[in-house]
Design a protein around this motif. Structure first.
Motif, PDB file in Angstrom:
ATOM      1  N   MET A 154      18.092  45.026   1.095  1.00  0.00           N
ATOM      2  CA  MET A 154      18.147  44.873  -0.380  1.00  0.00           C
ATOM      3  C   MET A 154      18.988  43.570  -0.609  1.00  0.00           C
ATOM      4  SD  MET A 154      19.025  46.981  -3.627  1.00  0.00           S
ATOM      5  CE  MET A 154      20.530  47.975  -2.858  1.00  0.00           C
ATOM      6  N   TRP A 155      18.670  42.682  -1.373  1.00  0.00           N
ATOM      7  CA  TRP A 155      19.297  41.547  -2.062  1.00  0.00           C
ATOM      8  C   TRP A 155      19.606  41.769  -3.506  1.00  0.00           C
ATOM      9  CZ3 TRP A 155      16.838  36.418   0.118  1.00  0.00           C
ATOM     10  CH2 TRP A 155      16.878  36.397   1.593  1.00  0.00           C
ATOM     11  N   LEU A 156      20.500  41.155  -3.771  1.00  0.00           N
ATOM     12  CA  LEU A 156      20.803  41.310  -5.420  1.00  0.00           C
ATOM     13  C   LEU A 156      20.680  39.855  -6.014  1.00  0.00           C
ATOM     14  CD1 LEU A 156      23.881  43.364  -5.969  1.00  0.00           C
ATOM     15  CD2 LEU A 156      21.612  44.137  -5.878  1.00  0.00           C
ATOM     16  N   ARG A 157      20.159  39.852  -7.116  1.00  0.00           N
ATOM     17  CA  ARG A 157      20.152  38.369  -7.921  1.00  0.00           C
ATOM     18  C   ARG A 157      20.683  38.552  -9.051  1.00  0.00           C
ATOM     19  NH1 ARG A 157      14.206  35.623  -7.088  1.00  0.00           N
ATOM     20  NH2 ARG A 157      14.882  34.324  -5.294  1.00  0.00           N
ATOM     21  N   TYR A 158      21.348  37.415  -9.610  1.00  0.00           N
ATOM     22  CA  TYR A 158      22.206  37.391 -10.881  1.00  0.00           C
ATOM     23  C   TYR A 158      22.198  35.903 -11.401  1.00  0.00           C
ATOM     24  CZ  TYR A 158      26.205  38.411 -13.987  1.00  0.00           C
ATOM     25  OH  TYR A 158      27.126  38.699 -14.738  1.00  0.00           O
ATOM     26  N   VAL A 159      21.766  35.865 -12.717  1.00  0.00           N
ATOM     27  CA  VAL A 159      21.757  34.673 -13.449  1.00  0.00           C
ATOM     28  C   VAL A 159      22.898  34.375 -13.911  1.00  0.00           C
ATOM     29  CG1 VAL A 159      20.543  33.349 -15.120  1.00  0.00           C
ATOM     30  CG2 VAL A 159      19.093  34.796 -13.629  1.00  0.00           C
ATOM     31  N   LEU A 160      23.668  33.201 -13.678  1.00  0.00           N
ATOM     32  CA  LEU A 160      25.049  32.995 -14.168  1.00  0.00           C
ATOM     33  C   LEU A 160      24.924  31.970 -15.536  1.00  0.00           C
ATOM     34  CD1 LEU A 160      27.942  33.578 -12.964  1.00  0.00           C
ATOM     35  CD2 LEU A 160      27.889  31.187 -12.018  1.00  0.00           C
ATOM     36  N   ILE A 161      25.006  32.436 -16.358  1.00  0.00           N
ATOM     37  CA  ILE A 161      25.124  31.604 -17.661  1.00  0.00           C
ATOM     38  C   ILE A 161      26.166  31.421 -18.257  1.00  0.00           C
ATOM     39  CG2 ILE A 161      23.733  31.704 -20.120  1.00  0.00           C
ATOM     40  CD1 ILE A 161      21.859  34.007 -19.264  1.00  0.00           C
ATOM     41  N   PRO A 217      29.503  22.380 -11.163  1.00  0.00           N
ATOM     42  CA  PRO A 217      29.770  22.748  -9.838  1.00  0.00           C
ATOM     43  C   PRO A 217      30.991  23.735  -9.689  1.00  0.00           C
ATOM     44  CG  PRO A 217      29.242  20.465  -9.974  1.00  0.00           C
ATOM     45  CD  PRO A 217      29.384  21.145 -11.284  1.00  0.00           C
ATOM     46  N   GLU A 218      31.991  23.268 -10.367  1.00  0.00           N
ATOM     47  CA  GLU A 218      33.472  23.981 -10.341  1.00  0.00           C
ATOM     48  C   GLU A 218      33.033  25.548 -10.729  1.00  0.00           C
ATOM     49  OE1 GLU A 218      34.031  19.755 -10.457  1.00  0.00           O
ATOM     50  OE2 GLU A 218      33.006  21.089 -12.119  1.00  0.00           O
ATOM     51  N   GLU A 219      32.222  25.896 -11.968  1.00  0.00           N
ATOM     52  CA  GLU A 219      31.959  27.144 -12.313  1.00  0.00           C
ATOM     53  C   GLU A 219      31.224  28.076 -11.115  1.00  0.00           C
ATOM     54  OE1 GLU A 219      31.701  26.406 -17.009  1.00  0.00           O
ATOM     55  OE2 GLU A 219      30.096  26.244 -15.908  1.00  0.00           O
ATOM     56  N   LEU A 220      30.227  27.223 -10.531  1.00  0.00           N
ATOM     57  CA  LEU A 220      29.451  27.995  -9.311  1.00  0.00           C
ATOM     58  C   LEU A 220      30.469  28.287  -8.250  1.00  0.00           C
ATOM     59  CD1 LEU A 220      26.384  25.895  -9.535  1.00  0.00           C
ATOM     60  CD2 LEU A 220      26.490  28.098 -10.283  1.00  0.00           C
ATOM     61  N   LYS A 221      31.095  27.397  -7.876  1.00  0.00           N
ATOM     62  CA  LYS A 221      32.278  27.670  -6.808  1.00  0.00           C
ATOM     63  C   LYS A 221      33.117  28.686  -7.153  1.00  0.00           C
ATOM     64  CE  LYS A 221      35.799  25.084  -4.133  1.00  0.00           C
ATOM     65  NZ  LYS A 221      36.442  23.930  -3.720  1.00  0.00           N
ATOM     66  N   ALA A 222      33.689  28.800  -8.457  1.00  0.00           N
ATOM     67  CA  ALA A 222      34.653  30.014  -8.848  1.00  0.00           C
ATOM     68  C   ALA A 222      33.787  31.324  -8.900  1.00  0.00           C
ATOM     69  CB  ALA A 222      35.037  29.619 -10.222  1.00  0.00           C
TER      70      ALA A 222
END
Length: 237
Positions: A154-161, A217-222
């Motif tokens: 299984m993989w999980l997916r999560y939309v980061l808003i 990019p900083e939020e994705l990295k965090a």
């Protein structure tokens, strides 16, 4: 149909988007697939032959992914399709919101789905309802528990808003819930985008996340750094 998908499971994949979904997620980029009517009918064998024509591109990892909409609304019809794909040695994957766990979906999951990609909308009940328009986030969590018990991937997916699903406490809660799962190979962060707005407008629907912005990019990295504490692999799609 997408015959050269690279973001819908391992390797290069033929992706089939099925019609119909019981959720109405605020960020949905395929809102035209929500209605349970419409779409185009296909015979199972025709789809199998289409997959076989694409098979030379799959390599060792690729295969067929069914997405949507919500593909498990058509679980009964997918059983013979996936059965034929397995007979032809083709890897199978289901991209699902995890709300349907009945006799047919269990047979599909247990006997014919090599991989399940489960979309975790929100880890709180309030947030889940606000994002999807439907209550009971635990349907997806129970689905994950069922898949974990099967021992299959299984993989999980999560939309980061930003401002909605990216709070550190939500990411830690997500990680804590799944940290002991053995079947989860990775979690994919889906950066927020507005590519589906024109579809909402063409349907005459009001897109409620107009003011939401894309991730920095900083939020994705965090977010990645937090989730790496809990999952063996974190990928940004």
């Amino acid at each position: 149909m997408e015959t050269f998908g690279t973001h819908d499971g391992p390797g290069i994949r033929m992706v089939i988007f099925l019609q119909g979904c019981k959720l109405k997620c605020l960020y949905c980029h395929n809102p035209d697939s929500i209605a349970t009517s419409g779409g185009k009918d296909y015979e199972v064998e025709k789809l199998v032959q289409m997959a076989l024509k694409t098979k030379p591109y799959f390599g060792k990892k690729g295969g067929v992914t069914v997405s949507g909409g919500e593909p498990l609304l058509q679980a009964k019809a997918l059983i013979p399709f996936f059965k034929r794909l397995k007979e032809e040695g083709i890897n199978t994957n289901i991209d699902t919101n995890g709300r349907i766990l009945n006799h047919f979906s269990k047979e599909l999951l247990d006997d014919y789905a090599d991989l399940v990609m489960l979309d975790i909308k929100h880890i709180t009940e309030e947030g889940y309802l606000a994002l999807t328009g439907m209550p009971n986030k635990d349907t997806a969590l129970n689905f994950a528990k069922y898949r974990e018990a099967s021992g299959k991937k299984m993989w999980l997916r999560y939309v980061l808003i930003p401002g909605i699903t990216d709070a550190p406490e939500l990411l830690h809660a997500l990680g804590n819930h799944f940290k002991d799962y053995k079947t989860i190979r990775k979690i994919e962060i889906q950066p927020y985008h507005k590519l589906g707005i024109h579809k909402w407008e063409s349907l005459g629907w009001d897109y409620q996340l107009k003011d939401a912005r894309e991730n920095t990019p900083e939020e994705l990295k965090a977010a990645t750094k937090i989730l790496e504490k809990y999952f063996r692999e974190v990928k940004i799609n």
